[in-house]
Design a protein around this motif. Sequence first.
Motif, PDB file in Angstrom:
ATOM      1  N   VAL A   1       0.855  -1.174   0.000  1.00 44.31           N
ATOM      2  CA  VAL A   1       0.000   0.000   0.000  1.00 44.31           C
ATOM      3  C   VAL A   1       0.895   1.228   0.000  1.00 44.31           C
ATOM      4  O   VAL A   1       1.945   1.239   0.641  1.00 44.31           O
ATOM      5  CB  VAL A   1      -0.959  -0.014   1.208  1.00 44.31           C
ATOM      6  N   VAL A   2       0.463   2.251  -0.723  1.00 45.96           N
ATOM      7  CA  VAL A   2       1.169   3.525  -0.732  1.00 45.96           C
ATOM      8  C   VAL A   2       0.265   4.538  -0.029  1.00 45.96           C
ATOM      9  O   VAL A   2      -0.874   4.771  -0.453  1.00 45.96           O
ATOM     10  CB  VAL A   2       1.496   3.980  -2.167  1.00 45.96           C
ATOM     11  N   LEU A   3       0.795   5.114   1.037  1.00 47.34           N
ATOM     12  CA  LEU A   3       0.008   6.023   1.871  1.00 47.34           C
ATOM     13  C   LEU A   3       0.207   7.471   1.423  1.00 47.34           C
ATOM     14  O   LEU A   3       1.172   7.800   0.744  1.00 47.34           O
ATOM     15  CB  LEU A   3       0.433   5.892   3.333  1.00 47.34           C
ATOM     16  N   THR A   4      -0.701   8.312   1.857  1.00 46.71           N
ATOM     17  CA  THR A   4      -0.578   9.732   1.585  1.00 46.71           C
ATOM     18  C   THR A   4      -0.772  10.502   2.886  1.00 46.71           C
ATOM     19  O   THR A   4      -0.878   9.906   3.960  1.00 46.71           O
ATOM     20  CB  THR A   4      -1.577  10.159   0.488  1.00 46.71           C
ATOM     21  N   GLY A   5      -0.801  11.825   2.783  1.00 47.75           N
ATOM     22  CA  GLY A   5      -0.996  12.649   3.977  1.00 47.75           C
ATOM     23  C   GLY A   5      -2.304  13.411   3.892  1.00 47.75           C
ATOM     24  O   GLY A   5      -3.067  13.272   2.935  1.00 47.75           O
ATOM     25  N   GLY A   6      -2.559  14.213   4.894  1.00 44.71           N
ATOM     26  CA  GLY A   6      -3.761  15.040   4.890  1.00 44.71           C
ATOM     27  C   GLY A   6      -4.816  14.505   5.839  1.00 44.71           C
ATOM     28  O   GLY A   6      -4.695  13.407   6.388  1.00 44.71           O
ATOM     29  N   ARG A   7      -5.889  15.304   5.986  1.00 44.16           N
ATOM     30  CA  ARG A   7      -6.909  15.001   7.005  1.00 44.16           C
ATOM     31  C   ARG A   7      -7.701  13.749   6.682  1.00 44.16           C
ATOM     32  O   ARG A   7      -7.959  12.913   7.536  1.00 44.16           O
ATOM     33  CB  ARG A   7      -7.843  16.197   7.157  1.00 44.16           C
ATOM     34  N   ILE A   8      -8.103  13.609   5.408  1.00 45.23           N
ATOM     35  CA  ILE A   8      -8.967  12.467   5.104  1.00 45.23           C
ATOM     36  C   ILE A   8      -8.171  11.163   5.209  1.00 45.23           C
ATOM     37  O   ILE A   8      -8.690  10.141   5.673  1.00 45.23           O
ATOM     38  CB  ILE A   8      -9.681  12.628   3.733  1.00 45.23           C
ATOM     39  N   ALA A   9      -6.888  11.226   4.824  1.00 43.09           N
ATOM     40  CA  ALA A   9      -6.052  10.023   4.940  1.00 43.09           C
ATOM     41  C   ALA A   9      -5.929   9.616   6.410  1.00 43.09           C
ATOM     42  O   ALA A   9      -6.073   8.432   6.751  1.00 43.09           O
ATOM     43  CB  ALA A   9      -4.674  10.277   4.335  1.00 43.09           C
ATOM     44  N   ALA A  10      -5.696  10.593   7.271  1.00 37.75           N
ATOM     45  CA  ALA A  10      -5.558  10.274   8.707  1.00 37.75           C
ATOM     46  C   ALA A  10      -6.847   9.655   9.237  1.00 37.75           C
ATOM     47  O   ALA A  10      -6.815   8.708  10.043  1.00 37.75           O
ATOM     48  CB  ALA A  10      -5.190  11.535   9.488  1.00 37.75           C
ATOM     49  N   ALA A  11      -7.983  10.165   8.775  1.00 36.84           N
ATOM     50  CA  ALA A  11      -9.270   9.599   9.223  1.00 36.84           C
ATOM     51  C   ALA A  11      -9.411   8.156   8.733  1.00 36.84           C
ATOM     52  O   ALA A  11      -9.933   7.294   9.456  1.00 36.84           O
ATOM     53  CB  ALA A  11     -10.423  10.463   8.711  1.00 36.84           C
ATOM     54  N   VAL A  12      -8.946   7.878   7.522  1.00 38.37           N
ATOM     55  CA  VAL A  12      -8.995   6.502   7.002  1.00 38.37           C
ATOM     56  C   VAL A  12      -8.110   5.593   7.853  1.00 38.37           C
ATOM     57  O   VAL A  12      -8.527   4.492   8.252  1.00 38.37           O
ATOM     58  CB  VAL A  12      -8.546   6.458   5.523  1.00 38.37           C
ATOM     59  N   TYR A  13      -6.908   6.051   8.183  1.00 39.92           N
ATOM     60  CA  TYR A  13      -6.000   5.202   8.968  1.00 39.92           C
ATOM     61  C   TYR A  13      -6.593   4.911  10.351  1.00 39.92           C
ATOM     62  O   TYR A  13      -6.524   3.782  10.835  1.00 39.92           O
ATOM     63  CB  TYR A  13      -4.610   5.850   9.116  1.00 39.92           C
ATOM     64  N   ARG A  14      -7.198   5.943  10.952  1.00 40.73           N
ATOM     65  CA  ARG A  14      -7.829   5.719  12.272  1.00 40.73           C
ATOM     66  C   ARG A  14      -8.968   4.711  12.147  1.00 40.73           C
ATOM     67  O   ARG A  14      -9.149   3.843  12.989  1.00 40.73           O
ATOM     68  CB  ARG A  14      -8.370   7.032  12.844  1.00 40.73           C
ATOM     69  N   ALA A  15      -9.724   4.827  11.065  1.00 41.43           N
ATOM     70  CA  ALA A  15     -10.858   3.907  10.874  1.00 41.43           C
ATOM     71  C   ALA A  15     -10.370   2.475  10.671  1.00 41.43           C
ATOM     72  O   ALA A  15     -10.971   1.534  11.214  1.00 41.43           O
ATOM     73  CB  ALA A  15     -11.704   4.368   9.682  1.00 41.43           C
TER      74      ALA A  15
END
Length: 256
Positions: free
Chosen positions: A39-53
């Motif tokens: 998986v290739v990750l990115t930054g930003g608010r929505i990405a952080a919300a996805v990781y938390r989920a």
Amino acid sequence: MSEASVAVHADADLLAQAVAARLLVKLLDAQADRGEASVVLTGGRIAAAVYRAVAHLPARDAVDWSRVDVWWGDERFLPGGDPERNETQARAALLDVVPLNPARVHPMPASDGPAGNDPEAAAAAYAEELARAARPGHAVLPHFDVLMLGVGEDGHVASIFPEHPVHYESRPCSAVRGSPKPPPVRTTLTLPAINTAEEVWLVAGGADKARAVGMALAGAGPVQLPAAGVHGVGRTRWLLDRAAAADVPARLRSLR
Ligand SMILES: O=C(O)[C@H](O)[C@@H](O)[C@H](O)[C@H](O)COP(=O)(O)O
């Protein structure tokens, strides 16, 4: 060009939950097919919300995290552990709570790392790390099952900003100076590298993304609107909330 699809969810919370569920399924399917996943990750608010989920989904334990490779699509060129680094955010939200093999986690270099405080050297070092993970004798890049991208209000993806010279970069990883989104110095995978991924997911939530998303899907030029220039080899998924999808032409919402 790969197939594109657009999925629209009611709000940003549901969007993050849905992307998290999709990501788990994608990792599980890749492991079933190939024995491993990347998986290739990115930054930003929505990405952080996805990781938390992802971290909160019980099904996360069905993934064999020791056989997941984690890469980054871009990074803010700051010291290791800086809270603004995409790596720091992803570790806090997800990577620190799943049993990954540290050798398979590949953050982009920090400004105080072995490559020194030189973003060009950091980008070259990351390109070498990518090449080391590539199939011997084949490409300069490893296989990416899924590459996630946020979308900026100006249509940027990763750290590829509108009209920036990085558009013309053919090496897989590049330094970026003069980013309009702080911090100004970054490293990023380039378009040719991003576009080798099996699936590219563009994830955007909020009304401030509507114009960029609508224009990208309506066929804007990629130099002006970088989000228009990315696509997966197998599939390109636009994963949106209703507000971000406001300007998407109706006929494209069910595009398959
Ligand atoms: O380092 C970064 O900031 C990014 O990787 C960037 O490309 C981000 O994904 C978009 O700017 C969307 O960010 P938001 O979801 O916070 O709007």
